[in-house]
Design an enzyme around this catalytic site. Sequence first.
Site, PDB file in Angstrom:
ATOM      1  N   SER A   1     -27.129   2.826-117.920  1.00 50.97           N
ATOM      2  CA  SER A   1     -27.750   2.238-116.733  1.00 50.97           C
ATOM      3  C   SER A   1     -29.095   2.875-116.395  1.00 50.97           C
ATOM      4  O   SER A   1     -29.943   2.235-115.758  1.00 50.97           O
ATOM      5  CB  SER A   1     -26.801   2.351-115.535  1.00 50.97           C
ATOM      6  OG  SER A   1     -26.460   3.710-115.286  1.00 50.97           O
TER       7      SER A   1
ATOM      8  N   ASP B   1     -26.041   8.139-104.069  1.00 43.31           N
ATOM      9  CA  ASP B   1     -26.344   8.025-105.498  1.00 43.31           C
ATOM     10  C   ASP B   1     -27.562   8.901-105.804  1.00 43.31           C
ATOM     11  O   ASP B   1     -28.700   8.527-105.495  1.00 43.31           O
ATOM     12  CB  ASP B   1     -26.619   6.563-105.859  1.00 43.31           C
ATOM     13  CG  ASP B   1     -26.962   6.370-107.333  1.00 43.31           C
ATOM     14  OD1 ASP B   1     -27.093   7.373-108.062  1.00 43.31           O
ATOM     15  OD2 ASP B   1     -27.125   5.204-107.755  1.00 43.31           O
TER      16      ASP B   1
ATOM     17  N   HIS C   1     -29.291   7.587-110.250  1.00 43.90           N
ATOM     18  CA  HIS C   1     -30.253   6.540-110.591  1.00 43.90           C
ATOM     19  C   HIS C   1     -31.547   6.721-109.796  1.00 43.90           C
ATOM     20  O   HIS C   1     -31.656   7.643-108.992  1.00 43.90           O
ATOM     21  CB  HIS C   1     -29.619   5.171-110.351  1.00 43.90           C
ATOM     22  CG  HIS C   1     -28.378   4.951-111.165  1.00 43.90           C
ATOM     23  ND1 HIS C   1     -27.112   5.215-110.676  1.00 43.90           N
ATOM     24  CD2 HIS C   1     -28.210   4.517-112.433  1.00 43.90           C
ATOM     25  CE1 HIS C   1     -26.213   4.952-111.613  1.00 43.90           C
ATOM     26  NE2 HIS C   1     -26.855   4.529-112.694  1.00 43.90           N
TER      27      HIS C   1
END
Length: 429
Positions: free
Chosen positions: A166, A408, A411
């Site tokens: 990702s 998060d 990312h």
Amino acid sequence: MRRWSRTRLQLFLFLVVFSLLLLSSIVHDERTIRTREASTAQPSFPTHFVAETFDDLDWSKACTTVRSYRAKWSPAAERRRQHQSREEGCDAFSGRWVHDNSSHPLYEEASCPYMSDQLACRKHGRPDAEYQRWRWQPHGCNLNKWNATEMLEKLRGKRLMFVGDSLNRGQWISMVCMVQSAIPDGKKSMTPNAALTIFRAEEYDATIEFYWAPLLVESNSDDPVNHRLNDRIIRPDVLGKHAAQWEKADILVFNSYLWWRSGPKIKLLWKPDDDGICQEANGPDAMKLAMETWADWVASTVNHLAQRVFFVTISPTHLWSREWNPGSEGNCFQETNPIDEEGYWGSGSDMHTMQMVGSILGRLQPKVVVLNITQLSEYRKDGHPSIYRKFWEAHSPQQLANPVSYADCIHWCLPGVPDVWNELLFNSL
């Protein structure tokens, strides 16, 4: 006298024949020993990166018996073998972040129709936008200024493919957003989300693609949607199914790291028809096996005069604020500025893994160009989505009361840090 000469000749011939028989016996015994050792040892690495495929393999029943895997390497040995080559002149990966309102961001979040909800931080409530306005400035030189049209000309008639997890998908979305505004409406398109997703720039006969292969080799996590599994199983010496997708691309950008670092130990499935027997390895050992298989493919297949291959180094995490702010107990949540300590390293970049990967990549030059984004990304504790993204799972009242618990910090928001990775790729082309 003649009788003595005959006797000497016979003795000489006897010694020659005896020596030949002895040598033949030794060679035969050595071959027998090697054959027995090969039959009892664990599978040699790598067997063949396009070994037989099992399209109907039921991963849920693949490992019924698990044995411990013992790696045949040590960090010290890897450090001794590691070969680092630095080009003379400017090191584009060594520098500092400069706040720049005039040139950054390179695009607006809302103006990119291909933006991911996982990375659209402003859309999901992030109150500040300063994270978008930092430019990377190498020491002693300048990067060529980003130009979307020039990048598309570099890609004319070519396939650019990002392969990985990702984080690499985020870099792919970044690249699409960076070039799409230079392409007229009706002349660009995106295929539906799948293992291989393709953005097309029709006037340039070019594609910018992403292929989901988070562990590089074949695994039970190869489904781009349903890959959150309790057990992680890989076929450490097989990547034929993946290579069939990426081998025709003109420019390849690989990454692999995060999936080896998180979760339980990884099961190694050498032979699907071997009565369900698997070995179990920790992340770094399993990653080394996969990297060696990938390196074998590169060494045997890539013609670096016709095909460009890049490998993106570790994308760091910022999970513990005490590493840059001693005494605190947070993470990247509410961080709004980069770390200004030159040479900063946190626990989000595993040096042990970097040394192992460096030793493998060093053997692949000039076929592989390394995009060393780790150090420059270490400074950017402010660049993560934190709580400002779409989450696929619902959060409990306890989590919502404590945003740090679900932030998060892996990312990256877009526009943001991955845009700089692509500026470095642009300069490397």
